[in-house]
Every structure is written in structure tokens, then in C-alpha cells.
Design a protein around this motif. Structure first.
Motif, PDB file in Angstrom:
ATOM      1  N   ILE A 143      68.533   8.068   2.744  1.00  0.00           N
ATOM      2  CA  ILE A 143      68.085   8.244   1.621  1.00  0.00           C
ATOM      3  C   ILE A 143      67.117   8.084   1.493  1.00  0.00           C
ATOM      4  O   ILE A 143      66.634   8.241   2.453  1.00  0.00           O
ATOM      5  CB  ILE A 143      68.510   6.446   1.634  1.00  0.00           C
ATOM      6  CG1 ILE A 143      69.017   5.430  -0.011  1.00  0.00           C
ATOM      7  CG2 ILE A 143      67.941   4.998   2.518  1.00  0.00           C
ATOM      8  CD1 ILE A 143      68.854   4.867  -0.489  1.00  0.00           C
ATOM      9  N   HIS A 144      66.148   8.115   0.327  1.00  0.00           N
ATOM     10  CA  HIS A 144      65.318   8.994  -0.067  1.00  0.00           C
ATOM     11  C   HIS A 144      64.972  10.551   0.688  1.00  0.00           C
ATOM     12  O   HIS A 144      64.481  10.257   1.341  1.00  0.00           O
ATOM     13  CB  HIS A 144      64.214   8.552  -0.017  1.00  0.00           C
ATOM     14  CG  HIS A 144      64.455   7.049  -0.573  1.00  0.00           C
ATOM     15  ND1 HIS A 144      64.621   7.370  -2.147  1.00  0.00           N
ATOM     16  CD2 HIS A 144      64.580   5.178  -0.606  1.00  0.00           C
ATOM     17  CE1 HIS A 144      64.683   5.641  -3.182  1.00  0.00           C
ATOM     18  NE2 HIS A 144      64.832   4.979  -2.396  1.00  0.00           N
ATOM     19  N   GLU A 145      66.257  10.710   0.582  1.00  0.00           N
ATOM     20  CA  GLU A 145      66.333  12.039   1.141  1.00  0.00           C
ATOM     21  C   GLU A 145      65.062  13.233   1.377  1.00  0.00           C
ATOM     22  O   GLU A 145      64.688  13.594  -0.068  1.00  0.00           O
ATOM     23  CB  GLU A 145      67.786  13.111   1.905  1.00  0.00           C
ATOM     24  CG  GLU A 145      67.603  13.497   0.130  1.00  0.00           C
ATOM     25  CD  GLU A 145      68.390  12.870  -0.807  1.00  0.00           C
ATOM     26  OE1 GLU A 145      68.604  13.120  -2.380  1.00  0.00           O
ATOM     27  OE2 GLU A 145      68.707  11.017  -0.855  1.00  0.00           O
ATOM     28  N   GLN A 146      64.607  14.311   2.640  1.00  0.00           N
ATOM     29  CA  GLN A 146      63.252  14.685   1.851  1.00  0.00           C
ATOM     30  C   GLN A 146      63.848  16.095   2.649  1.00  0.00           C
ATOM     31  O   GLN A 146      64.630  16.387   3.104  1.00  0.00           O
ATOM     32  CB  GLN A 146      62.631  14.402   2.460  1.00  0.00           C
ATOM     33  CG  GLN A 146      61.832  12.811   2.180  1.00  0.00           C
ATOM     34  CD  GLN A 146      60.983  12.600   3.420  1.00  0.00           C
ATOM     35  OE1 GLN A 146      60.840  12.960   4.565  1.00  0.00           O
ATOM     36  NE2 GLN A 146      59.482  12.683   2.973  1.00  0.00           N
ATOM     37  N   VAL A 147      63.428  17.451   1.721  1.00  0.00           N
ATOM     38  CA  VAL A 147      64.041  18.801   1.864  1.00  0.00           C
ATOM     39  C   VAL A 147      63.389  18.709   3.366  1.00  0.00           C
ATOM     40  O   VAL A 147      61.074  18.687   3.303  1.00  0.00           O
ATOM     41  CB  VAL A 147      62.994  19.309   1.045  1.00  0.00           C
ATOM     42  CG1 VAL A 147      63.781  21.069   1.019  1.00  0.00           C
ATOM     43  CG2 VAL A 147      63.742  18.793  -0.797  1.00  0.00           C
ATOM     44  N   VAL A 148      63.227  19.522   4.207  1.00  0.00           N
ATOM     45  CA  VAL A 148      62.739  20.268   5.103  1.00  0.00           C
ATOM     46  C   VAL A 148      63.243  21.102   5.981  1.00  0.00           C
ATOM     47  O   VAL A 148      63.781  22.152   5.897  1.00  0.00           O
ATOM     48  CB  VAL A 148      63.134  19.032   6.892  1.00  0.00           C
ATOM     49  CG1 VAL A 148      63.229  17.610   6.892  1.00  0.00           C
ATOM     50  CG2 VAL A 148      64.474  18.880   6.604  1.00  0.00           C
ATOM     51  N   LEU A 149      62.474  21.660   6.868  1.00  0.00           N
ATOM     52  CA  LEU A 149      63.082  23.296   7.005  1.00  0.00           C
ATOM     53  C   LEU A 149      63.566  23.328   8.591  1.00  0.00           C
ATOM     54  O   LEU A 149      64.227  22.493   9.208  1.00  0.00           O
ATOM     55  CB  LEU A 149      61.591  24.118   7.721  1.00  0.00           C
ATOM     56  CG  LEU A 149      60.256  24.718   7.499  1.00  0.00           C
ATOM     57  CD1 LEU A 149      59.237  24.364   8.259  1.00  0.00           C
ATOM     58  CD2 LEU A 149      60.881  25.975   6.110  1.00  0.00           C
ATOM     59  N   TYR A 201      57.097   5.680   6.204  1.00  0.00           N
ATOM     60  CA  TYR A 201      58.330   5.571   4.868  1.00  0.00           C
ATOM     61  C   TYR A 201      59.084   5.121   5.095  1.00  0.00           C
ATOM     62  O   TYR A 201      59.661   4.530   3.622  1.00  0.00           O
ATOM     63  CB  TYR A 201      58.208   7.149   5.573  1.00  0.00           C
ATOM     64  CG  TYR A 201      59.124   7.937   4.073  1.00  0.00           C
ATOM     65  CD1 TYR A 201      57.993   8.445   2.683  1.00  0.00           C
ATOM     66  CD2 TYR A 201      59.840   7.447   4.115  1.00  0.00           C
ATOM     67  CE1 TYR A 201      58.504   8.767   1.897  1.00  0.00           C
ATOM     68  CE2 TYR A 201      60.951   8.580   2.343  1.00  0.00           C
ATOM     69  CZ  TYR A 201      60.059   8.801   1.539  1.00  0.00           C
ATOM     70  OH  TYR A 201      60.260   9.045   0.068  1.00  0.00           O
ATOM     71  N   THR A 202      59.869   4.635   6.101  1.00  0.00           N
ATOM     72  CA  THR A 202      60.972   3.662   5.156  1.00  0.00           C
ATOM     73  C   THR A 202      60.667   2.370   4.990  1.00  0.00           C
ATOM     74  O   THR A 202      61.020   2.347   4.093  1.00  0.00           O
ATOM     75  CB  THR A 202      61.992   3.675   6.826  1.00  0.00           C
ATOM     76  OG1 THR A 202      62.346   4.460   7.590  1.00  0.00           O
ATOM     77  CG2 THR A 202      63.278   2.784   6.647  1.00  0.00           C
ATOM     78  N   TYR A 203      59.092   1.927   5.390  1.00  0.00           N
ATOM     79  CA  TYR A 203      58.875   0.102   4.878  1.00  0.00           C
ATOM     80  C   TYR A 203      58.413   0.302   3.926  1.00  0.00           C
ATOM     81  O   TYR A 203      58.497  -0.037   2.739  1.00  0.00           O
ATOM     82  CB  TYR A 203      58.428  -0.108   6.735  1.00  0.00           C
ATOM     83  CG  TYR A 203      58.830  -0.629   7.839  1.00  0.00           C
ATOM     84  CD1 TYR A 203      59.184  -1.946   7.642  1.00  0.00           C
ATOM     85  CD2 TYR A 203      58.524   0.609   8.152  1.00  0.00           C
ATOM     86  CE1 TYR A 203      59.913  -2.510   8.520  1.00  0.00           C
ATOM     87  CE2 TYR A 203      58.616  -0.062   9.853  1.00  0.00           C
ATOM     88  CZ  TYR A 203      59.667  -1.880   9.554  1.00  0.00           C
ATOM     89  OH  TYR A 203      59.875  -1.842  10.946  1.00  0.00           O
ATOM     90  N   PHE A 204      58.267   1.548   3.183  1.00  0.00           N
ATOM     91  CA  PHE A 204      57.709   1.964   2.189  1.00  0.00           C
ATOM     92  C   PHE A 204      58.798   1.750   1.014  1.00  0.00           C
ATOM     93  O   PHE A 204      58.548   1.125  -0.072  1.00  0.00           O
ATOM     94  CB  PHE A 204      56.495   2.816   2.003  1.00  0.00           C
ATOM     95  CG  PHE A 204      56.827   3.514   0.529  1.00  0.00           C
ATOM     96  CD1 PHE A 204      56.240   3.035  -0.565  1.00  0.00           C
ATOM     97  CD2 PHE A 204      57.435   4.818   0.454  1.00  0.00           C
ATOM     98  CE1 PHE A 204      55.534   3.733  -1.774  1.00  0.00           C
ATOM     99  CE2 PHE A 204      57.211   5.486  -0.793  1.00  0.00           C
ATOM    100  CZ  PHE A 204      56.375   4.699  -2.061  1.00  0.00           C
ATOM    101  N   GLN A 205      60.060   2.664   1.506  1.00  0.00           N
ATOM    102  CA  GLN A 205      61.077   2.596   0.143  1.00  0.00           C
ATOM    103  C   GLN A 205      61.829   1.260   0.361  1.00  0.00           C
ATOM    104  O   GLN A 205      61.818   1.071  -0.771  1.00  0.00           O
ATOM    105  CB  GLN A 205      61.895   3.686   1.204  1.00  0.00           C
ATOM    106  CG  GLN A 205      61.551   5.373   0.997  1.00  0.00           C
ATOM    107  CD  GLN A 205      60.834   5.355  -0.897  1.00  0.00           C
ATOM    108  OE1 GLN A 205      61.396   4.942  -0.916  1.00  0.00           O
ATOM    109  NE2 GLN A 205      61.046   6.819  -0.671  1.00  0.00           N
TER     110      GLN A 205
END
Length: 352
Positions: A143-149, A201-205
Motif C-alpha cells: 500500500i502507498h506503493e512506490q516506483v522503484v528501479l 515510512y510505514t509508521y508515517f503512512q
């Protein structure tokens, strides 16, 4: 013209999807909509505008759904848009030129996020990673997926700004819809936290999800846990986490505890958003002169994410402090600088 595929995932979005797709159809782009189990007219409406409407069995994993949508595209250059985002500004030729100049980089578009604050429509602007060549990038994160290489060992992660602005209404729904969305997000994020317990970052979300439904106690708890890690003050999510934490403390009446943000002042006093927060913290603690200094700084600060953070918001608070101190004319001066900000108009009506 650069071949581009617009990719989106959707579920029960009949209220938004036409408003989203109709402006996009004006351009020579492929549109791909992946439905994850709608029970309304989402697919029917999408089929009027999309070149391809595909079904996907939802697996409680946003990145998997995003990657499936990208796989359905006919072109390598992908523009990702959500159903509750609406095209506001664009320069297609400039986008194509930038893609040619940065073939292996990730394009950041501007997004105006609408939410309710003090009974008015407020806007927070951010940059999101949405334009890329799928041969180099994909999505990661439940969730709150991010674009990665795809192959970080072979390519360097790089970004560039594109001249595209979206209006986002996802945080401006009714209370019941926001609560349902937050609970879904929290459930997925907690599962992600079980697998990656050391990810700030997960705690933030999670803090953001609780903040969305005004659960300040839990928002404060999770923001605090995220900030306990060695985080990068320059990261946008860290700046948002500090500000969210400060406001949660104020909403809970923990004014003296909020003064502790003095300790990170030099690291975060780079935006009008943080300066306004500190102004409110000093104000709630009866430190009027220090509060005024922060609001004055905010007025001259170039960096601001919340619309009005370097204009009518600090002006209103300067008017408020002057009114509290009995300086009626100065209060009127600052309230008048707020334009059509509703709270300032109410104050002007009272004082005049």
C-alpha cells in the motif's frame, strides 16, 4: 509524438472516473483501466473513454495491481493517474522533450490535494512519481506503493519534473467514506509493518491514515514512532511527519510537549508550513512575540506546500494575535491581507 499509455486501477469509482478520463481522452494517448472488483458502473463508464478495460482479482496488494495495469499497456512510457485525480494543466510537447532528454529517469508531476480545514477547502501541493519507461521502473509496496528501479544494479535512480498538474479530491470525501478508506489503509499497512517493522515510512503512512479521520491520539503515536528512527530531514515525508506530529500534539492539548520541536527547528524551518506550526505552538504556550516572529517569517518564505501557508494563513494568525493584544488597527490590517479567506472575513465583519 511520444507514445504514452495512461494506466489506472479502479474500484467503485462511478462518481469520479468520467471526470478523470474525459480530459485525458483529448490527447493521443492509450488509456488502460484495470478494474479490481467494482460493483457499480465503473467499468461501463470507463469503456466509453478507455482503449482497454481489464479485470484483476484484488490481492490486497496495490503494487501488484499497478504492475498488472502497466503490463496491459501497448507503450513503454507510462503515465499513472488515479480515478480521483483530474487534469488541470499540461504541456504535452514539453513532456515528450523531457522524456527524450531523460530516457531512464522518473517523471514527477504536481498534485493539488484538497482537504477540509476549518470548514474551508484547503490544498496541499506535492510531487508524485508517475511518468516513466516501464522497461526501467515498476511498483513495489503493498500500500502507498512506490516506483522503484527494476534493476538497481544496472541503472541509477534519477528524477525530473514534468509540466503536468493534477487536482486530487481523495481526501475531501464525506466522513464515512474517509473512515472506510482509512481503515482499509491501516489494515494493509499493519500487515506491511509485520514484515518490515523497522520502516519509518510505514509508521508515517499509518499516522497519515489516522490523521485523515481526526484520530489524533493514534496519529501522534505512529508519527512519534516514525520519528524515533534516524530519518532524513530533507525527505518530504519526514517533513510532513514532523508537521503532522506537531499538529496532533496541539489538537490533543499537549502544548508544552509540542515545544519540544524547538529541538529540530534548524533542520525543518525551511518551509512556511513548519514556521506556521511553530507559530501556533508558541501561541498556544502564551509566547506571543515568538509566535508573531514565526508568522512573519512564514510570510517571506518561498517554500510552502499548503496553499496560503506563506500568505493568508500567517496573516490571519498575525491579525488574531494583534486582536488579542488589543491592537485593533493592526489586526484589521492583517485580516484584510487574507483576501477571501472565510475566517478572516468573519473577523473583519466582527471588528468593522
Amino acid at each position: 509524438m511520444l507514445p504514452i499509455s495512461v494506466c489506472m486501477i479502479a474500484k467503485n469509482e462511478e462518481q469520479n472516473i468520467e471526470r478523470c478520463l474525459k480530459p485525458l481522452r483529448a490527447y493521443d494517448w492509450e488509456i488502460v483501466v484495470v478494474d479490481t472488483g467494482s460493483g457499480d458502473r465503473t467499468k461501463e463508464i470507463a469503456s466509453r473513454y478507455a482503449d482497454k478495460v481489464a479485470d484483476y482479482v484484488w490481492k490486497q496488494d496495490f503494487a501488484a495491481a499497478r504492475n498488472f495495469s502497466i503490463e496491459q499497456a501497448s507503450h513503454d512510457w507510462i503515465l499513472v493517474v488515479d480515478c480521483d485525480e483530474y487534469l488541470e494543466e499540461i504541456d504535452v510537447d514539453a513532456m515528450a522533450a523531457l522524456a527524450k532528454a531523460h530516457p531512464a529517469a522518473l517523471g514527477l508531476l504536481s498534485r493539488n490535494n484538497h482537504y477540509q480545514m476549518n470548514g474551508t477547502d484547503s490544498v496541499y501541493a506535492d510531487l508524485v512519481e508517475r511518468f516513466f519507461d516501464r522497461r526501467y521502473y515498476c511498483y513495489s509496496g503493498t500500500i502507498h506503493e512506490q516506483v522503484v528501479l527494476r534493476e538497481p544494479e544496472k541503472h541509477v535512480y534519477d528524477t525530473f519534473r514534468i509540466p503536468l498538474v493534477l487536482d486530487h479530491s481523495g481526501y475531501a470525501g464525506d466522513e464515512e467514506a474517509l473512515k472506510e478508506k482509512a481503515q482499509r489503509n491501516i489494515s494493509l499497512l499493519e500487515k506491511d509493518l509485520e514484515e518490515h517493522p523497522e520502516n519509518p515510512y510505514t509508521y508515517f503512512q499509518i499516522g497519515q491514515a489516522y490523521n485523515m479521520i481526526h484520530d489524533d491520539e493514534n496519529a501522534c503515536l505512529y508519527y512519534g514512532k516514525g520519528l524515533a528512527y534516524d530519518v532524513d530531514p530533507a525527505a518530504e515525508y519526514v517533513q510532513m511527519m514532523v508537521i503532522g506530529y506537531g499538529y496532533a500534539l496541539l489538537h490533543l492539548g499537549r502544548h508544552e510537549e509540542a515545544l519540544g520541536l524547538d529541538g529540530v527547528y534548524d533542520e525543518f524551518a525551511v518551509s512556511a508550513d513548519f514556521l506556521n506550526l511553530m507559530g501556533l505552538i508558541y501561541l498556544r504556550n502564551g509566547q506571543y512575540v515568538k509566535a508573531m516572529m514565526e508568522f512573519v517569517k512564514a510570510l517571506s518564505c518561498e517554500t510552502a506546500h499548503v496553499v496560503g501557508a506563506n500568505s493568508f494563513i500567517p496573516s490571519y494568525n498575525l491579525g488574531l494575535i494583534n486582536e488579542m493584544m488589543g491592537e485593533r488597527e493592526m489586526a484589521l490590517k492583517y485580516y484584510r491581507k487574507c483576501g477571501d479567506f472565510p475566517m478572516a472575513l468573519e473577523k473583519l465583519a466582527e471588528l468593522e
